[in-house]
Design a protein around this motif. Structure first.
Motif, short mmCIF file in Angstrom:
data_model
loop_
_atom_site.label_atom_id
_atom_site.label_comp_id
_atom_site.label_asym_id
_atom_site.label_seq_id
_atom_site.Cartn_x
_atom_site.Cartn_y
_atom_site.Cartn_z
N ARG A 195 -1.46 -7.42 -16.48
CA ARG A 195 -1.59 -7.05 -15.06
C ARG A 195 -1.81 -5.55 -14.88
N SER A 196 -1.09 -4.75 -15.68
CA SER A 196 -1.26 -3.30 -15.56
C SER A 196 -2.69 -2.93 -15.92
N LEU A 197 -3.23 -3.61 -16.90
CA LEU A 197 -4.60 -3.36 -17.33
C LEU A 197 -5.58 -3.66 -16.20
N LYS A 198 -5.37 -4.85 -15.57
CA LYS A 198 -6.24 -5.24 -14.45
C LYS A 198 -6.19 -4.18 -13.35
N LEU A 199 -4.97 -3.74 -13.04
CA LEU A 199 -4.81 -2.77 -11.94
C LEU A 199 -5.51 -1.46 -12.31
N ALA A 200 -5.32 -1.01 -13.56
CA ALA A 200 -5.96 0.25 -13.99
C ALA A 200 -7.48 0.13 -13.83
N TYR A 201 -8.02 -1.03 -14.24
CA TYR A 201 -9.47 -1.25 -14.17
C TYR A 201 -9.91 -1.22 -12.70
N THR A 202 -9.15 -1.94 -11.85
CA THR A 202 -9.50 -2.01 -10.43
C THR A 202 -9.47 -0.61 -9.79
N LEU A 203 -8.42 0.14 -10.10
CA LEU A 203 -8.28 1.47 -9.48
C LEU A 203 -9.47 2.36 -9.84
N LEU A 204 -9.88 2.30 -11.12
CA LEU A 204 -10.92 3.24 -11.55
C LEU A 204 -12.32 2.76 -11.17
N ASN A 205 -12.52 1.41 -11.14
CA ASN A 205 -13.90 0.93 -11.01
C ASN A 205 -14.21 0.15 -9.74
N LYS A 206 -13.20 -0.35 -9.04
CA LYS A 206 -13.51 -1.25 -7.94
C LYS A 206 -13.26 -0.65 -6.56
N LEU A 207 -12.71 0.57 -6.50
CA LEU A 207 -12.51 1.19 -5.19
C LEU A 207 -13.66 2.17 -5.00
N GLY A 208 -14.58 1.86 -4.13
CA GLY A 208 -15.72 2.77 -3.96
C GLY A 208 -16.89 2.33 -4.84
N THR A 209 -17.85 3.21 -5.04
CA THR A 209 -19.07 2.82 -5.79
C THR A 209 -19.06 3.49 -7.15
N LEU A 261 -11.00 7.03 -6.76
CA LEU A 261 -9.96 7.66 -7.59
C LEU A 261 -10.57 8.17 -8.89
N ARG A 262 -10.10 9.35 -9.29
CA ARG A 262 -10.48 9.86 -10.61
C ARG A 262 -9.18 10.13 -11.37
N PRO A 263 -9.23 10.14 -12.69
CA PRO A 263 -8.02 10.47 -13.44
C PRO A 263 -7.44 11.81 -12.95
N GLY A 264 -6.09 11.85 -12.83
CA GLY A 264 -5.44 13.07 -12.36
C GLY A 264 -5.17 13.07 -10.86
N ASP A 265 -5.76 12.11 -10.11
CA ASP A 265 -5.45 12.02 -8.67
C ASP A 265 -4.03 11.48 -8.48
N ARG A 266 -3.43 11.86 -7.33
CA ARG A 266 -2.08 11.38 -7.04
C ARG A 266 -2.14 10.16 -6.11
#
Length: 1578
Positions: free
Chosen positions: A379-393, A399-404
Motif C-alpha cells: 500500500r505504501s508503494l501504491k501511495l508513493a507511486y500515486t503521489l509522484l505520478n497521478k496528481l497533475g500531469t 508533488l516533487r521529492p522534498g515537498d512538504r
C-alpha cells in the motif's frame, strides 16, 4: 517559627513585653518580616527545648533506598494500602477527564498538613457577591461594609482585629460570624511571600497587635473610620476638606533621588546633563519649555518605579563544582543494519509478508483489523507511486521529492496513518503529521496554520471517513480554517490508489541529512513550529532506541500513545518497523471508553513492551476491579513516556502496588524523558531481576525555586520526590546549562536546562532559521564565558540535574516555568498542590491551567480550573481560599488570580488536555467568562514603590521662596486683560444694576428681540423683545407684591423649565427687591429622586415664596410628590401663567451695588449642596467681562444649549443678553433627547458664530450623530459659520471628547479651532472663557508620575505615562489667578501643581448658609497668601491646576500665560502618599475591556474601589475583574481593593455631565447598587 515548642504564657513578663513590642513594630511596618523573625527567634532562643543538631551540609543528593514502592521520606508514614487507595478513587470515577497524573498521596498529605496549620489561625476572606439573576445563589446576603467604630491603638488587637475582619467580611453579622468560619477559609501561612493577616494562636495572654499584612500593608494599621456618607441632605455646610475621607498617608520611606543622570534645570524640568553647552544656550535663548528628548522616555523607567527587593542573605546558592558533560554508552555497530528505514520496510515486505505489523482496535477495545508487513509495503508503494505520478500531469507534477505534505488522520485509524507516512518516505516527500481540525475556530488552529505556512504545505493527505467529517461550507467545499494556507485535499484510501507500473521502483537512497519528516511542537507562547528530523537522525534514533530498549525481531508492543508524534511515533511506528515488531495501538477514544483495554491487550498478546503515560496507569488502576484474571508477567519493559513529570513517581508506585499481584515486575517500569527538539533524551533500562530499584531524590521545594538542589530535611510538606529517567541515550553527550542568558555550564548541585549532542536529534525548526540557532546550535560556556568545545548542543526544554551514577533527573519543563520575583516555580507542581486540596468536589482533576502573566514588572501566577456544575458558590470559594493557602505554604509564592470557569469551556487540545496558551490569551483579552474569581494582588505584588512621605508643612516663607525660585523661575500666576474704565455717563447708570439695564433697553430699543426659544422641531415657540420682557417682569413683580406678602431681601425660588418664563421671573424678582433662587424643576417621571433636592434647596434657602408654572404647581401638590416630601409645608406657590395686566407701584432700586442680586445653588460632584451669594456689582462686572471677552453687542446672535440653573450657564441664559443687548437663541438640552440634530441645525440655519454648550450635549451629538454626518451634510447642514463653540464646565477639559467632536463634524465645515472650554467654580462662576481674541487654547503633555507628586513635568506627545491636558480657555478680563500650595498657602513656581486661587471683582461674596457659620467658609472667599503679596484678597476655587507661559502672544503682544485645570481638590484620592485624580484611573479602566461603558473610582477605608458599568452580557462580568486590576496596577501603580460590576446607567451623573462619585460611594456602602458582581481583591 522558632516558637514551636515554647509555651508563651510561661515566659518571664519582660520577654512577653518585648515580644508584644516586636509584634507592634511589625504591624506598624517599622520592621521587616525577616527582621521580625530574627529578633523573635533571638528572644525565644534560651527557652526553646534543645533539638539535636541536624547536619544540613549534604553536597550531593541524599537518596532514600529504593526497596519500598512507597516514596514516602518518613519511615512512619505507611504506603497507602491497595484497598484503601482504590476505594478512595472510586468516588471520583464519575468525573469528566480522569486525568490523575498529579495524584500523590504524599503530596495530598503534605497539603492537608499545610492547611491544618491554618486551622487555628484566623482569616476573614470576604466572599465575592453576585447578583442572583446572573449566577447561582450567593451565600452572603449583605455585601456592604458595616460602620465599624474605630478602636484606639492601645486597646489591643482584639477590637482592631474585629474591626478589620468586619470591614473585610462585608457582612452585617457580627465579626464572629466570619471568624468562626475560618475553619473553612483558613488563612495563609505567614511566609515571607505572604502578606495575608492572621492572629497568633490563642495561647498567648498578652493583647497582640496584628502582623502588618491584612490587605497588604494597606489596611493593617489604618483604623477604619466611621464611613459617614457625605450628607447631601444636611443643611450645614461642611468645611472643605472635612469631606474627604482619606486616612493618613501610609507609612513608608521616602524614595531617594534615583535619577542620577538627570539634573533639574532652573525650570524644574530634568534635562540630560550630557547635552553640550552650545545646545543648552540655544535652548535657553529660545525660552521653550524644556522637555526631555523622546529617546529618554522610551528607556524603561522601571528602576525608578519598582521597589527592588533586597537579596535575601539566606538564599541557597549552588556550591558544587562545574558539571562535566555526561557521555552515553557508544552506539553499537550492527552488521545487518539497513541503510535507510524504507529499506527495512522493503526487506520485511518482501521476506516476511505474512508477519503482522499493526493491529488496530475498535471503540470497544476488540481488534478491528491487522495490517501485515506485506500489505503495509504494497500500500505504501501504491501511495508513493500515486503521489509522484497521478496528481497533475507528466510535465506538471503537483508533488516533487522534498515537498512538504500534511497528514490529517484521526488516532483511531492508525493503519491509514502508517501507510501515508511510509508512502511519503518512499516518495521522498516530507510528511507533516497534524491533528484533525474539528471546527473553524479550533483552539490553536491558527497556530497550526502558522506551522503549515512556515513549512510551505499546500497539500493534505487524509482518509475518506476523515474527509467526510471535516467542517464544510454550505456548497460542500472543505472550510478554510482560520489562519491556514489554501489546501488541496487528497484521499489515500486503497481504492483511490494506482498500482505502480512494472518498471517503477521507489528510490531508496542511503540515509543522509535531508529532512525525513517534520514533527510539530507548541512553544510556551503558543506558536506551533515544525521540528525537522533528517533521514540519518531518524535512522540513528531508531538504532539508539533499539539498543537502549533491547528490541528483538518479532516482539509484540502495545502502544497507547499518539502515533503521530513523540514516543508514539518513534517507538510505535518507526523503531517497530525497523525491528519487525507487531504493534497493537490503543487510541485515546478506546481508553476513554474502556480504561483497562491496554492491560487486556498486554495480557492477551503476551506483549513484551508497553508504551504508556501516567494517565493510562492511573485509569487502568481505577478500572482494575472489573478484571480478575489479567497477567502482566510477559512485560519486560513498561515505558512511561511522561516519566519526566515530577508527579509521575506516585502513579508508577500506585500502579505497581495494584498490579504486582498480577505478575508485574517492579524492575520493568522505565520512565523516560523526551523533547520534540532532541527526541529521546534519557530512558531507564530494565533492571535485572531482584536488583535494588533506583533511588529517589527528595528535594526541598524552596531550594528548587532558587534553582538549587537541596535535600529536604526540615519540612516534609514542601518536599518533592523525583524519580530518575535512567541514563542518557546511546551515542549522546549531555550537559546542564543555565536556562536563561548565555548557556553557562551549571554546578553539580544546580538545576538547569538539559542540552544534548547526538546524531539522533532534530536538526532545525523548519523554515525558521532565526529561532533554530538559539535552540539547535548551542555551545555551552564555562564560568569564564569561554566555549567548552566546538560541538553544538540542542536545548531540550527539560530542567533537571545529573544525580549519582550519572542518572538523569528531570524536575520540570521550560514551558511550565514561572519566574516570580526571581524564583522559579513549576506549573505542574502548582497544579499538583491545587489538586491535592481535597475534596475535589469543586473542580475537574484534569481540567486545570496554570500560567503566568506579566503585570507591573514581574510575572504573576494565574490558575484557571473548570468548576463542576453541582459545586455551590460556598464550595468554590472555600476551595479557592484553601488553594491559596496550600500554595503559599508549600511553594512560598502568592497567587495573583484564581478563576473557575463553567465545565467544558476551556479551550482543549486535540487529545483532550487544556490549551494553556489559548486559555491565557482568553484571560488577557477578557474572553474567559469565569463564574468565580479570586484576585490576590495585595498578597503577591511585593514590588510596589515605597509610599511617599509628605514633607512637614512648618517651613518658613523664605525657604519656600528659595525653593520656588530654584524649582521654577517664576511664580505661577496669570491675569486676564484690564476691564478698562467706563467712559459714558449714560452707561454707568445702565451698568450699575441689571434691572436698570433692562428698563433702559425697553425704553431705548423696545422691539429689539433679546431671546428666541426653540422647541424640538427647531421652531421658535416664544420670543421676547426688550419691552415684552420688561412688561412680563412687571406683571410678576405686581403678583409678588400682592400675593407674596414679601419683604425686601426675601428669597424666592424660581421653578421653571428652561425658557423665557424663567428669565421674566428673574427680572420680576429684581424689580420687586427680592432675591431669586433658580432651581431645576423635579422630573415628573422620577419624582422620588429629583423632588427631595428641590425641597432641600427651598429649605436651605429659607424661600418665602415659589414662582412656577401651572403644571409644575400641580406636580408639587400631587399625591406622587407626597410620597417623597412633605407637601403641606411648601411656602406660598404663585403660578405665573395667567397673570392680570398690572404694573407695580414702583420698581425697586438697591441702595448699594454690594447688595445681593441672586443666589446660585448647585450640588458639587462630591455631593455637597452649596449656594453662593452674587452681589449686583459682581453680576455687572461678570457680564461686562464676558461682553469684552466674546465681543458681544446688540447686532450679534449667540446660541445657548445649556441648563439655565446655576453657574455660567445661568449667567449666559438670563443675564448676558440683557446686559450686552445681543440676541440669544435658547435651546433647552432636554429637547435634544427627542431631536438630536436640533442644536447643530440651529447653528447652521441661523449662521451662528458663537455657541455655548455643555459636555452632555457634546457627548449626545458625538455618540448619536457621529455616524450620520453624511446624511446631515445632504440635508445642507453647514457649520463653517461657527467661530467659537465653548463648553461650559467646572472640571478638567475633556480633551478626548472635544477632539472627537471636532474630528467628526469637520466634514460639516466645523473649524478645528472652534471648540474650546470655559472654567468656573463655586467661588467664581467664570474664570476662563475662550473668547474671540487671544490665542487658540494650547495642549500640553505632562508626566503622570510627576503629577502624583504635585509636580508638573512637560513631556513629548506619545511618551509613556503622559497625560494630555488642554488649556481651560483664556482668563477673563479683570481676573487674576495664582497657583498656591493648599497646605502652606504660599505661592508656587510654575513647575508645581497647586490650588488655583482667583482675585476678581466678580467673585461671589460668600456661601449662603443658615446658621451664620460664615467664619468657617470665609477663607474660601477672602483669604490671603502666607507671604508674597499679603494684602490681596483671594478666593480659593478648590481646583488643582498649574500655569504655563506659552510661546503664543495675547492681544496686548505679551507672551500668553495658559491656565491648566487638573481636577477638583475634594475629589483627589490620596493613596500611598501620592495624589491621584479619579478621572485618570477611570480613563485607564474604561480602556481595559470593550464592555466597560463607564467607570468611577473612590476610596473606602484606604482601599481603592472601582465601579465599572458592563455594557455586554452578564457572563462577561467576571472577565473585567482581572483586567481592571491589571490596568490600574500597570498604569497607576495602585492595587484595586474592590471591583464592583454594575449595569449601565448606575453611576450617577449630574446635569453638567459630571460623575457624582460620592453619591456612588454612599450607594455602595448602603448596598443600593444592585451590583452584578463584587470582587474583593485580597
Amino acid at each position: 517559627m522558632a516558637d514551636r515548642g515554647v509555651d508563651l504564657s510561661a515566659l518571664p513578663k519582660e520577654v512577653r513585653d518585648q515580644l508584644a513590642e516586636l509584634d507592634l513594630e511589625l504591624s506598624e511596618g517599622d520592621i521587616t518580616q525577616k527582621g521580625y523573625e530574627k529578633k523573635r527567634a533571638k528572644l525565644l532562643g534560651p527557652y526553646i527545648p534543645h533539638m539535636p543538631n541536624v547536619d544540613l551540609s549534604l553536597p550531593d543528593v541524599q537518596l532514600s533506598p529504593g526497596h519500598s514502592a512507597d516514596p514516602s521520606p518518613s519511615p512512619e508514614a505507611p504506603g497507602p494500602s491497595t484497598s484503601s487507595a482504590s476505594r478512595h478513587h472510586r468516588t471520583h470515577r464519575s468525573g469528566g477527564a480522569r486525568d490523575d497524573r498529579y495524584r500523590s498521596d504524599i503530596h495530598t498529605e503534605a497539603v492537608q498538613a499545610a492547611l491544618a496549620k491554618h486551622k487555628e489561625e484566623k482569616m476573614a476572606l470576604p466572599m465575592p457577591t453576585k447578583r442572583r439573576s446572573a449566577f447561582v445563589q450567593s451565600p452572603v446576603d449583605n455585601c456592604t461594609p458595616p460602620d465599624t467604630s474605630s478602636a484606639s491603638e492601645d486597646e489591643g488587637s482584639l477590637r482592631r482585629q474585629a474591626a478589620l475582619s468586619a470591614a473585610l467580611a462585608q457582612s452585617l453579622q457580627s465579626p464572629d460570624y466570619w471568624i468562626n468560619r475560618s475553619v473553612q477559609s483558613s488563612s495563609t501561612s505567614s511566609s515571607a511571600s505572604s502578606t495575608l493577616s492572621h492572629g497568633e494562636p490563642k495561647t498567648q495572654p498578652q493583647p497582640q497587635p496584628q502582623p502588618a499584612s491584612a490587605l497588604a500593608d494597606v489596611l493593617a494599621h489604618t483604623r477604619i473610620e466611621n464611613s459617614v456618607p457625605p450628607d447631601v441632605t444636611s443643611s450645614t455646610p461642611q468645611e472643605r476638606g472635612s469631606r474627604v475621607d482619606l486616612p493618613p498617608a501610609v507609612r513608608g520611606m521616602s524614595r531617594g533621588q534615583s535619577r542620577s543622570s538627570m539634573l533639574d534645570t532652573a525650570d524644574g524640568v530634568p534635562v540630560n546633563s550630557r547635552v553640550s553647552t552650545k545646545i543648552q544656550q540655544l535652548l535657553n535663548t529660545l525660552k521653550r519649555p524644556k522637555r526631555p528628548p523622546l529617546s529618554e522616555f522610551f528607556l524603561d523607567d522601571s528602576e525608578e518605579i519598582v521597589e527592588v527587593p533586597q537579596p535575601d542573605p539566606n538564599t541557597p546558592k549552588p556550591e558544587g563544582r562545574q558539571i562535566i558533560p555526561v557521555k552515553g554508552e557508544p552506539l553499537g555497530v550492527v552488521s545487518n543494519w539497513p541503510p535507510a528505514l524504507q529499506a527495512a520496510l522493503a526487506r520485511w515486505g518482501a521476506t516476511q509478508a505474512k508477519s503482522p505489523a499493526l493491529t488496530a482496535l475498535d471503540i470497544t477495545g476488540k481488534p478491528l483489523y491487522t495490517l501485515t508487513y506485506g500489505k503495509l509495503w504494497s500500500r505504501s508503494l501504491k501511495l508513493a507511486y500515486t503521489l509522484l505520478n497521478k496528481l497533475g500531469t507528466k510535465t506538471e507534477p503537483v508533488l516533487r521529492p522534498g515537498d512538504r505534505v500534511a497528514l490529517v488522520y484521526p488516532n483511531s485509524d492508525p493503519a491509514m496513518f502508517w501507510v501515508a507516512f511510509y508512502g511519503c518516505l518512499l516518495a521522498e516527500v516530507i510528511p507533516v503529521p497534524i491533528e484533525v481540525p474539528l471546527s473553524r475556530q479550533d483552539a490553536g488552529s491558527q497556530q497550526i496554520g502558522f506551522l503549515l505556512g512556515s513549512c510551505g504545505v499546500s497539500l493534505a493527505l487524509t482518509s475518506e471517513v476523515c474527509l467526510k467529517g471535516l467542517p464544510k461550507t454550505p456548497n460542500g467545499e472543505i472550510m478554510q480554517f482560520k489562519g491556514w494556507p489554501r489546501m488541496k485535499w487528497v484521499v489515500t484510501d486503497t481504492k483511490y490508489l494506482t498500482k505502480p507500473s512494472k518498471d517503477w521502483q521507489p528510490h531508496i537512497p542511503t540515509a543522509n541529512t535531508d529532512t525525513a519528516y517534520i514533527e510539530y511542537k507548541a512553544s510556551k507562547e503558543g506558536t506551533v513550529m515544525g521540528v525537522a528530523v533528517s533521514k540519518i537522525s531518524m535512522l540513528t534514533h531508531c538504532q539508539a532506541l533499539t539498543q537502549a530498549c533491547n528490541y528483538c525481531e518479532g516482539e509484540t508492543l502495545v502502544n497507547v500513545l499518539d502515533c503521530k508524534k513523540d514516543m508514539g511515533l518513534w517507538h510505535g511506528v518507526l523503531t517497530s518497523v525497523m525491528n519487525r515488531i507487531h504493534t497493537i495501538t490503543v487510541p485515546y477514544a478506546v481508553m476513554k471508553a474502556c480504561p483497562m483495554s491496554w492491560v487486556q491487550r498486554v495480557h492477551i498478546h503476551k506483549a513484551r513492551v508497553a508504551l504508556v503515560k501516567c494517565r493510562d496507569l492511573h485509569w487502568a488502576m481505577m478500572a482494575h476491579r472489573d478484571q480478575r484474571d489479567t497477567n502482566l508477567s510477559s512485560i519486560r519493559m513498561l515505558i512511561v513516556a511522561d516519566g519526566a513529570n515530577p508527579w509521575s513517581v506516585s502513579s508508577c508506585d500506585a500502579f505497581l502496588n495494584v498490579f504486582q499481584s498480577h505478575g508485574l515486575k517492579p524492575e520493568v517500569i522505565c520512565p523516560c524523558a523526551s523533547s520534540p527538539e532532541a527526541l529521546t533524551v534519557a530512558i531507564r533500562r530494565p533492571g535485572a531481576r531482584g536488583a535494588p530499584l533506583p533511588a529517589r531524590a527528595i528535594l526541598s521545594m524552596g531550594g528548587l525555586s532558587h534553582g538549587v538542589i537541596r535535600v529536604n530535611t526540615e519540612d516534609k510538606n514542601s518536599a518533592l520526590t523525583v524519580q530518575d529517567v535512567g541514563h542518557v541515550m546511546p551515542g549522546a553527550l549531555m550537559c546542564i546549562v543555565k536556562p536563561d542568558g548565555s548557556p553557562q555550564l551549571c554546578k553539580t548541585d544546580e538545576i538547569g536546562e538539559i542540552v544534548l549532542n547526538s546524531r539522533a536529534g532534530g536538526t532545525m525548526y523548519y523554515g525558521l532559521p532565526g529561532v533554530t540557532k538559539n535552540t539547535f546550535e548551542v555551545i555551552p560556556v564555562n564560568q569564564a564565558g569561554a566555549p567548552i568545545g566546538e560541538i553544538p548542543f540542542t536545548r531540550t526544554g527539560l530542567l533537571g540535574f545529573v544525580g549519582p551514577g550519572s542518572l538523569v533527573f528531570v524536575v520540570g519543563k521550560n514551558e511550565g516555568l514561572l519566574m516570580v520575583s526571581g524564583r522559579r516555580h513549576n506549573a505542574d507542581d502548582l497544579v499538583a498542590t491545587a489538586l491535592a486540596v481535597e475534596p475535589v468536589k469543586t473542580v475537574y482533576r484534569g481540567r486545570i491551567a496554570v500560567f503566568s502573566v506579566t503585570v507591573f514588572y514581574d510575572e504573576r501566577i494565574v490558575i484557571v480550573a473548570e468548576q463542576r456544575p453541582d459545586a455551590s458558590e460556598e464550595d468554590s470559594f472555600q476551595w479557592m481560599s484553601r488553594v491559596l493557602q496550600a500554595i503559599d505554604s508549600i511553594h512560598q509564592v502568592g497567587l495573583y488570580c484564581l478563576a473557575l470557569v463553567p465545565a467544558n469551556t476551556l479551550p482543549k487540545t486535540p487529545l483532550g488536555g487544556i490549551h494553556i496558551c489559548e486559555t491565557k490569551q482568553n484571560f488577557l483579552e477578557g474572553n474567559l467568562h469565569p463564574c468565580n474569581i479570586l484576585m490576590c494582588p495585595h498578597t503577591c505584588v511585593t514590588n510596589l514603590p515605597k509610599p511617599r512621605q509628605k514633607q512637614p508643612v512648618g517651613v518658613g516663607p523664605a525657604s519656600i521662596m528659595v525653593g520656588n525660585l530654584v524649582a521654577g523661575k517664576r511664580i505661577a500666576q496669570a491675569a486676564g486683560r484690564e476691564l478698562g474704565v467706563i467712559e459714558d455717563q449714560d452707561l454707568i447708570r445702565k451698568h450699575q444694576f441689571l434691572s436698570e439695564a433692562l428698563q433702559w433697553r425697553a425704553q431705548t430699543d423696545p422691539d429689539h428681540v433679546l431671546y428666541v426659544l426653540l422647541n424640538a422641531k427647531g421652531v421658535a415657540v416664544c420670543t421676547a423683545t426688550c419691552v415684552q420682557l420688561h412688561k412680563r417682569a412687571e406683571k410678576i413683580t405686581a403678583a409678588l407684591m400682592e400675593r407674596g406678602g414679601l419683604n425686601t431681601g426675601d428669597n424666592v425660588v424660581l421653578l421653571y423649565p428652561p425658557g423665557i418664563d424663567l428669565i421674566a421671573a428673574f427680572y420680576g424678582c429684581l424689580y420687586a427687591g427680592v432675591i431669586p433662587v433658580t432651581v431645576r424643576p423635579p422630573h415628573p417621571q422620577n419624582l422620588a429622586a429629583t423632588l427631595p433636592t428641590v425641597r432641600m434647596i427651598i429649605d436651605v434657602s429659607k424661600a418665602a415664596c415659589i414662582l412656577t408654572t401651572q403644571p409644575l404647581m400641580r406636580i408639587l401638590r400631587s399625591r406622587e410628590a407626597a410620597a417623597s416630601v412633605n407637601i403641606k409645608t411648601w411656602p406660598t406657590i404663585i403660578d405665573t401663567d395667567d397673570l392680570p395686566r398690572k404694573r407695580p407701584p414702583q420698581i425697586y432700586k438697591p441702595p448699594t451695588a454690594e447688595m445681593l442680586a441672586y443666589l446660585d445653588f448647585s450640588v458639587s460632584t462630591t455631593g455637597m449642596l452649596t449656594g453662593v451669594k452674587m452681589s449686583h456689582a459682581a453680576v455687572s462686572t461678570l457680564c461686562r467681562s464676558i461682553k469684552l471677552q466674546c465681543e458681544l453687542y446688540s447686532s450679534r446672535q449667540i446660541a445657548i444649549c445649556l441648563d439655565p440653573y446655576c453657574g455660567l450657564g445661568f449667567v449666559l441664559w438670563c443675564l448676558s443678553s440683557v446686559y450686552s443687548g445681543h440676541q440669544s437663541i435658547l435651546i433647552p438640552p432636554l429637547e435634544l433627547e427627542s431631536s438630536l440634530p436640533l442644536w447643530l441645525s440651529t447653528l447652521s440655519q441661523y449662521k451662528i458664530r458663537d455657541t455655548f454648550c455643555s459636555y452632555s450635549v457634546m457627548e449626545l451629538c458625538t455618540k448619536g450623530l457621529g455616524t450620520q454626518t453624511e446624511i446631515l451634510k445632504a440635508r445642507g447642514l453647514n457649520l463653517s459659520c461657527v467661530r467659537s463653540c465653548v463648553v461650559i464646565a467646572e472640571e478638567r477639559p475633556r480633551l478626548a471628547l472635544t477632539q472627537s467632536f471636532s474630528k467628526l463634524f469637520k466634514d460639516l465645515g466645523l473649524s478645528s479651532r472652534a471648540v474650546s472650554t470655559a472654567f468656573g467654580s463655586r467661588v467664581n462662576l467664570a474664570i476662563c472663557l475662550q473668547g474671540t481674541s487671544g490665542p487658540d487654547p494650547s495642549t500640553v503633555y505632562v508626566d503622570m508620575k510627576s503629577l502624583r507628586h504635585d509636580r508638573v513635568r512637560l513631556v513629548e506627545r506619545g511618551a509613556p505615562q503622559s497625560l494630555p491636558l488642554m488649556e481651560s480657555g483664556t482668563i477673563l478680563p479683570g481676573v487674576r489667578v495664582i497657583i498656591v500650595n493648599p497646605e502652606t498657602r504660599g505661592p508656587l513656581g510654575d513647575s508645581h501643581l497647586g490650588e488655583i486661587w482667583v482675585n476678581s471683582p466678580h467673585s461671589a461674596s460668600g456661601y449662603y448658609t443658615i446658621y451664620g457659620e460664615e467664619s468657617l467658609q470665609a477663607d474660601h472667599f477672602n483669604t490671603r497668601l502666607s507671604f508674597g503679596e499679603p494684602h490681596t484678597l483671594w478666593a480659593r476655587t478648590g481646583y488643582l491646576g498649574f500655569v504655563k507661559r506659552t510661546e503664543l502672544l495675547d492681544a496686548s503682544g505679551d507672551r500668553h500665560d495658559a491656565l491648566f485645570v487638573v481636577g477638583s481638590l475634594d475629589e483627589t484620592l490620596e493613596l500611598r502618599g501620592l495624589r491621584y485624580h479619579p478621572i485618570d484611573i477611570e480613563t485607564s479602566v474604561s480602556r481595559a475591556h470593550r464592555s466597560i461603558a463607564e467607570s468611577a473610582v473612590f476610596t473606602w477605608t484606604n482601599l481603592l474601589v472601582v465601579v465599572a458599568e458592563l455594557s455586554g452580557s452578564e457572563q462577561e462580568a467576571l472577565d473585567l475583574v482581572p483586567l481592571v486590576t491589571n490596568v490600574v496596577l500597570e498604569e497607576h501603580h495602585l492595587i484595586v481593593g474592590v471591583v464592583v460590576i454594575v449595569d449601565p446607567g448606575v453611576i450617577p451623573i449630574n446635569s453638567r455631565g459630571e460623575k457624582q462619585r460620592m453619591h456612588l460611594r454612599d450607594s455602595f456602602l448602603a448596598d443600593q447598587l444592585d451590583p452584578i458582581y463584587v470582587a474583593y481583591n485580597m
